[in-house]
Motif scaffolding. Sequence first.
Motif, PDB file in Angstrom:
ATOM      1  N   ALA A 216       0.867  -1.176   0.000  1.00  0.00           N
ATOM      2  CA  ALA A 216       0.000   0.000   0.000  1.00  0.00           C
ATOM      3  C   ALA A 216       0.902   1.225   0.000  1.00  0.00           C
ATOM      4  O   ALA A 216       2.133   1.107   0.020  1.00  0.00           O
ATOM      5  N   ALA A 217       0.302   2.410  -0.036  1.00  0.00           N
ATOM      6  CA  ALA A 217       1.085   3.639  -0.090  1.00  0.00           C
ATOM      7  C   ALA A 217       0.325   4.753   0.610  1.00  0.00           C
ATOM      8  O   ALA A 217      -0.865   4.634   0.925  1.00  0.00           O
ATOM      9  N   VAL A 218       1.036   5.857   0.823  1.00  0.00           N
ATOM     10  CA  VAL A 218       0.444   7.061   1.395  1.00  0.00           C
ATOM     11  C   VAL A 218       0.537   8.180   0.365  1.00  0.00           C
ATOM     12  O   VAL A 218       1.595   8.376  -0.251  1.00  0.00           O
ATOM     13  N   GLY A 219      -0.559   8.890   0.172  1.00  0.00           N
ATOM     14  CA  GLY A 219      -0.575  10.069  -0.680  1.00  0.00           C
ATOM     15  C   GLY A 219      -0.957  11.290   0.134  1.00  0.00           C
ATOM     16  O   GLY A 219      -1.187  11.208   1.342  1.00  0.00           O
ATOM     17  N   THR A 220      -1.015  12.435  -0.516  1.00  0.00           N
ATOM     18  CA  THR A 220      -1.519  13.649   0.122  1.00  0.00           C
ATOM     19  C   THR A 220      -2.489  14.329  -0.834  1.00  0.00           C
ATOM     20  O   THR A 220      -2.417  14.140  -2.048  1.00  0.00           O
ATOM     21  N   GLU A 221      -3.391  15.117  -0.257  1.00  0.00           N
ATOM     22  CA  GLU A 221      -4.374  15.820  -1.085  1.00  0.00           C
ATOM     23  C   GLU A 221      -4.630  17.220  -0.556  1.00  0.00           C
ATOM     24  O   GLU A 221      -4.715  17.434   0.656  1.00  0.00           O
ATOM     25  N   THR A 222      -4.743  18.157  -1.489  1.00  0.00           N
ATOM     26  CA  THR A 222      -5.299  19.475  -1.228  1.00  0.00           C
ATOM     27  C   THR A 222      -6.665  19.584  -1.895  1.00  0.00           C
ATOM     28  O   THR A 222      -7.631  20.018  -1.287  1.00  0.00           O
ATOM     29  N   ASP A 223      -6.745  19.169  -3.156  1.00  0.00           N
ATOM     30  CA  ASP A 223      -8.019  19.127  -3.882  1.00  0.00           C
ATOM     31  C   ASP A 223      -7.908  18.064  -4.962  1.00  0.00           C
ATOM     32  O   ASP A 223      -7.529  18.358  -6.095  1.00  0.00           O
ATOM     33  N   GLY A 224      -8.178  16.814  -4.611  1.00  0.00           N
ATOM     34  CA  GLY A 224      -8.214  15.718  -5.578  1.00  0.00           C
ATOM     35  C   GLY A 224      -6.959  14.887  -5.694  1.00  0.00           C
ATOM     36  O   GLY A 224      -6.948  13.894  -6.433  1.00  0.00           O
ATOM     37  N   SER A 225      -5.890  15.243  -5.001  1.00  0.00           N
ATOM     38  CA  SER A 225      -4.603  14.604  -5.247  1.00  0.00           C
ATOM     39  C   SER A 225      -4.484  13.182  -4.728  1.00  0.00           C
ATOM     40  O   SER A 225      -3.531  12.481  -5.058  1.00  0.00           O
ATOM     41  N   ILE A 226      -5.433  12.724  -3.904  1.00  0.00           N
ATOM     42  CA  ILE A 226      -5.516  11.304  -3.542  1.00  0.00           C
ATOM     43  C   ILE A 226      -6.575  10.608  -4.387  1.00  0.00           C
ATOM     44  O   ILE A 226      -6.311   9.588  -5.028  1.00  0.00           O
ATOM     45  N   VAL A 227      -7.778  11.147  -4.403  1.00  0.00           N
ATOM     46  CA  VAL A 227      -8.889  10.417  -5.002  1.00  0.00           C
ATOM     47  C   VAL A 227      -8.848  10.396  -6.522  1.00  0.00           C
ATOM     48  O   VAL A 227      -9.286   9.416  -7.138  1.00  0.00           O
ATOM     49  N   CYS A 228      -8.306  11.437  -7.176  1.00  0.00           N
ATOM     50  CA  CYS A 228      -8.230  11.416  -8.641  1.00  0.00           C
ATOM     51  C   CYS A 228      -7.257  10.342  -9.133  1.00  0.00           C
ATOM     52  O   CYS A 228      -7.639   9.488  -9.936  1.00  0.00           O
ATOM     53  N   PRO A 229      -5.985  10.321  -8.688  1.00  0.00           N
ATOM     54  CA  PRO A 229      -5.112   9.234  -9.138  1.00  0.00           C
ATOM     55  C   PRO A 229      -5.581   7.856  -8.690  1.00  0.00           C
ATOM     56  O   PRO A 229      -5.357   6.868  -9.390  1.00  0.00           O
ATOM     57  N   ALA A 230      -6.242   7.765  -7.534  1.00  0.00           N
ATOM     58  CA  ALA A 230      -6.790   6.472  -7.117  1.00  0.00           C
ATOM     59  C   ALA A 230      -7.801   5.973  -8.138  1.00  0.00           C
ATOM     60  O   ALA A 230      -7.748   4.820  -8.584  1.00  0.00           O
ATOM     61  N   ALA A 231      -8.729   6.835  -8.534  1.00  0.00           N
ATOM     62  CA  ALA A 231      -9.755   6.440  -9.490  1.00  0.00           C
ATOM     63  C   ALA A 231      -9.165   6.077 -10.835  1.00  0.00           C
ATOM     64  O   ALA A 231      -9.526   5.060 -11.451  1.00  0.00           O
ATOM     65  N   ILE A 232      -8.240   6.884 -11.306  1.00  0.00           N
ATOM     66  CA  ILE A 232      -7.711   6.708 -12.656  1.00  0.00           C
ATOM     67  C   ILE A 232      -6.764   5.517 -12.753  1.00  0.00           C
ATOM     68  O   ILE A 232      -6.562   4.961 -13.840  1.00  0.00           O
ATOM     69  N   ASN A 233      -6.231   5.076 -11.607  1.00  0.00           N
ATOM     70  CA  ASN A 233      -5.334   3.920 -11.599  1.00  0.00           C
ATOM     71  C   ASN A 233      -5.955   2.690 -10.953  1.00  0.00           C
ATOM     72  O   ASN A 233      -5.259   1.722 -10.643  1.00  0.00           O
ATOM     73  N   GLY A 234      -7.261   2.706 -10.738  1.00  0.00           N
ATOM     74  CA  GLY A 234      -7.964   1.516 -10.318  1.00  0.00           C
ATOM     75  C   GLY A 234      -7.702   1.055  -8.905  1.00  0.00           C
ATOM     76  O   GLY A 234      -7.710  -0.146  -8.631  1.00  0.00           O
ATOM     77  N   VAL A 235      -7.486   2.009  -7.974  1.00  0.00           N
ATOM     78  CA  VAL A 235      -7.256   1.637  -6.576  1.00  0.00           C
ATOM     79  C   VAL A 235      -8.185   2.438  -5.669  1.00  0.00           C
ATOM     80  O   VAL A 235      -8.951   3.281  -6.124  1.00  0.00           O
ATOM     81  N   VAL A 236      -8.090   2.154  -4.377  1.00  0.00           N
ATOM     82  CA  VAL A 236      -8.866   2.869  -3.367  1.00  0.00           C
ATOM     83  C   VAL A 236      -8.045   4.038  -2.838  1.00  0.00           C
ATOM     84  O   VAL A 236      -6.862   3.881  -2.533  1.00  0.00           O
ATOM     85  N   GLY A 237      -8.644   5.199  -2.740  1.00  0.00           N
ATOM     86  CA  GLY A 237      -7.992   6.353  -2.142  1.00  0.00           C
ATOM     87  C   GLY A 237      -8.904   6.986  -1.112  1.00  0.00           C
ATOM     88  O   GLY A 237     -10.080   7.251  -1.398  1.00  0.00           O
ATOM     89  N   LEU A 238      -8.378   7.209   0.095  1.00  0.00           N
ATOM     90  CA  LEU A 238      -9.195   7.781   1.176  1.00  0.00           C
ATOM     91  C   LEU A 238      -8.589   9.120   1.594  1.00  0.00           C
ATOM     92  O   LEU A 238      -7.474   9.162   2.110  1.00  0.00           O
ATOM     93  N   LYS A 239      -9.334  10.203   1.343  1.00  0.00           N
ATOM     94  CA  LYS A 239      -8.923  11.540   1.760  1.00  0.00           C
ATOM     95  C   LYS A 239      -9.622  11.856   3.074  1.00  0.00           C
ATOM     96  O   LYS A 239     -10.832  12.052   3.108  1.00  0.00           O
ATOM     97  N   PRO A 240      -8.893  11.883   4.208  1.00  0.00           N
ATOM     98  CA  PRO A 240      -9.554  12.062   5.502  1.00  0.00           C
ATOM     99  C   PRO A 240     -10.016  13.504   5.738  1.00  0.00           C
ATOM    100  O   PRO A 240      -9.635  14.434   5.023  1.00  0.00           O
ATOM    101  N   THR A 241     -10.830  13.651   6.777  1.00  0.00           N
ATOM    102  CA  THR A 241     -11.153  14.979   7.291  1.00  0.00           C
ATOM    103  C   THR A 241      -9.855  15.686   7.676  1.00  0.00           C
ATOM    104  O   THR A 241      -8.963  15.090   8.272  1.00  0.00           O
ATOM    105  N   VAL A 242      -9.752  16.959   7.334  1.00  0.00           N
ATOM    106  CA  VAL A 242      -8.559  17.726   7.719  1.00  0.00           C
ATOM    107  C   VAL A 242      -8.469  17.752   9.241  1.00  0.00           C
ATOM    108  O   VAL A 242      -9.405  18.176   9.930  1.00  0.00           O
ATOM    109  N   GLY A 243      -7.351  17.276   9.777  1.00  0.00           N
ATOM    110  CA  GLY A 243      -7.155  17.195  11.213  1.00  0.00           C
ATOM    111  C   GLY A 243      -7.143  15.781  11.745  1.00  0.00           C
ATOM    112  O   GLY A 243      -6.747  15.554  12.886  1.00  0.00           O
ATOM    113  N   LEU A 244      -7.560  14.808  10.941  1.00  0.00           N
ATOM    114  CA  LEU A 244      -7.523  13.419  11.398  1.00  0.00           C
ATOM    115  C   LEU A 244      -6.101  12.869  11.367  1.00  0.00           C
ATOM    116  O   LEU A 244      -5.715  12.062  12.214  1.00  0.00           O
ATOM    117  N   VAL A 245      -5.316  13.301  10.382  1.00  0.00           N
ATOM    118  CA  VAL A 245      -3.933  12.868  10.222  1.00  0.00           C
ATOM    119  C   VAL A 245      -3.042  14.110  10.285  1.00  0.00           C
ATOM    120  O   VAL A 245      -3.287  15.089   9.573  1.00  0.00           O
TER     121      VAL A 245
END
Length: 541
Positions: A216-245
């Motif tokens: 597995a891997a860790v990504g970061t997101e400001t606006d789409g930077s986890i969920v967009c590549p996750a979708a386009i590369n066929g994997v799961v991406g979870l962007k948490p609530t700001v402050g959870l991590v």
Amino acid sequence: MRLTLTSMLMLMSLCGCAPAPAPVHASEARGALPATPPDVPFVYAEADIANLQAQMASGALDSVHLTRAYLERIARLDRAGPRLNAVIELNPDVLKEAAARDAERQRGHLRGPLHGIPLLLKDNIGARPMSNSAGSLALATFRPDDAFLVTRLREAGAVILGKTNLSEWANFRSSQSISGWSARGGQTRNPYRLNHNPCGSSSGSAVAVSANLAAAAVGTETDGSIVCPAAINGVVGLKPTVGLVSREGIIPISFSQDTAGPMARSVADAAALLTAMAGRDAADPATATMPGRAVYDYTSRLNADSLRGARIGVLYGPLDQRPGIGPALQHAIAVLREAGAVVVPVQLPTQGQWQDAERLVLLYEFKAGLQRYLTTYKAPVRDLDQVIAWNRSHADKELLPFGQDLMEAAAAVGGLGSPEYIAARTEARRLAGPEGIDAALRAQQLDALIAPTTGTAWPIRAGAGDDFPGESYSAAAVAGYPSLSVPMAHVNGLPLGLLFMGTAWSEPRLIELAYAYEQRTQARRPPRFKTDSLLANPSPP
């Protein structure tokens, strides 16, 4: 002097220890091993974390053996074979870390579900002894200490395999950038069609997970930077609530919107990573807003029957008119209803109204946050002006494919006391959150919202920027709320993702719903590393 990857692997196989104290850059592996067909069977292909743990518990596998297997696969697929360019740097201490976790296991000391599991980190997350560069050559020799989340992962027993390539500066350098490109790492390529884009900015993390280069891997997101590549590369991406991590130790864009999050091949693996990553950190004030327990086991929410009785709102929009997306979404809705969910059409009352305010917020916060980070960690460049000047003086390597207009615009704004900034921050969060997502959820008493995450991957065209198809995730990003993308279907052999969004701190419910959907659809298909042209007809969902 740094070793080539060939030499590194030879030493690892001989002595089972780390070959050198200096980081080994993935770029040094170019041509190091003969090209091997990417479809050669990989014994750990699609293995999930629970399965790997079970094998290690039985004695059939250990962390050193697993880590070596991933290193060999990186050598064969990332810089030889299809040349994915997903991994920017390898951890020279990785086998030493793996051996230490194996020794602990033999003594009966297990740190948790991630014990001995090799993970990759996006290259804007500090992890000793590797560089933390955001893909920029200006920071290629910058080696800060572990970010807070990396400390938590290591305490949970994870083995840090290396760092992944990204859109340089997390895609906040130019409005004409090419997602997945950085001066330090080159162009990351989509494993489903190698001449197509992987989206960004967590490009390498998504591609590496999809191609089975790590558990597995860790990504970061400001606006789409986890969920967009996750979708386009066929994997799961979870962007948490700001402050959870915690964001401490991560090269920033926006303290209003930035967060790290898990990228995995399954919702269960993403939940396991989130459990280890989440937690309060005195150095990140946003984590003080976390409700309830500071540590929570998100894997406890993996219930395949969670859709029964759920109320879900579907957001229709322009994406639905793109080839293949409408039928895929309708199939997803049918699956949700068959599982017992009530699915109703909804709209965000304020759709898109936050965009101008968000842009101002990002400009102001990038300038201030980057200076704080670079100064605190004593980087070779200490503020945005110095970064811009460095890029200009190395324009032949840094500015050849596109410029730095976003950086220049950020450098021109004032400080965080500006009335313009304060008003924009308040407006953006209000329109996307309370008057956007929350209003839509409240109007029909919904558990979550769904929509296609984005479209399918687009061809890489040098000098032409991104042919971006659109998105459904910006509201959650601007509000600071969670979103979770899970594989939904394929169109012409390219993956599509289904996005689940909720209000702040609703990760447990989103994990429940996405897991139940995933278990019914099993929509993920491993990539085949093709370069052929688009097929004539879309495949069924």
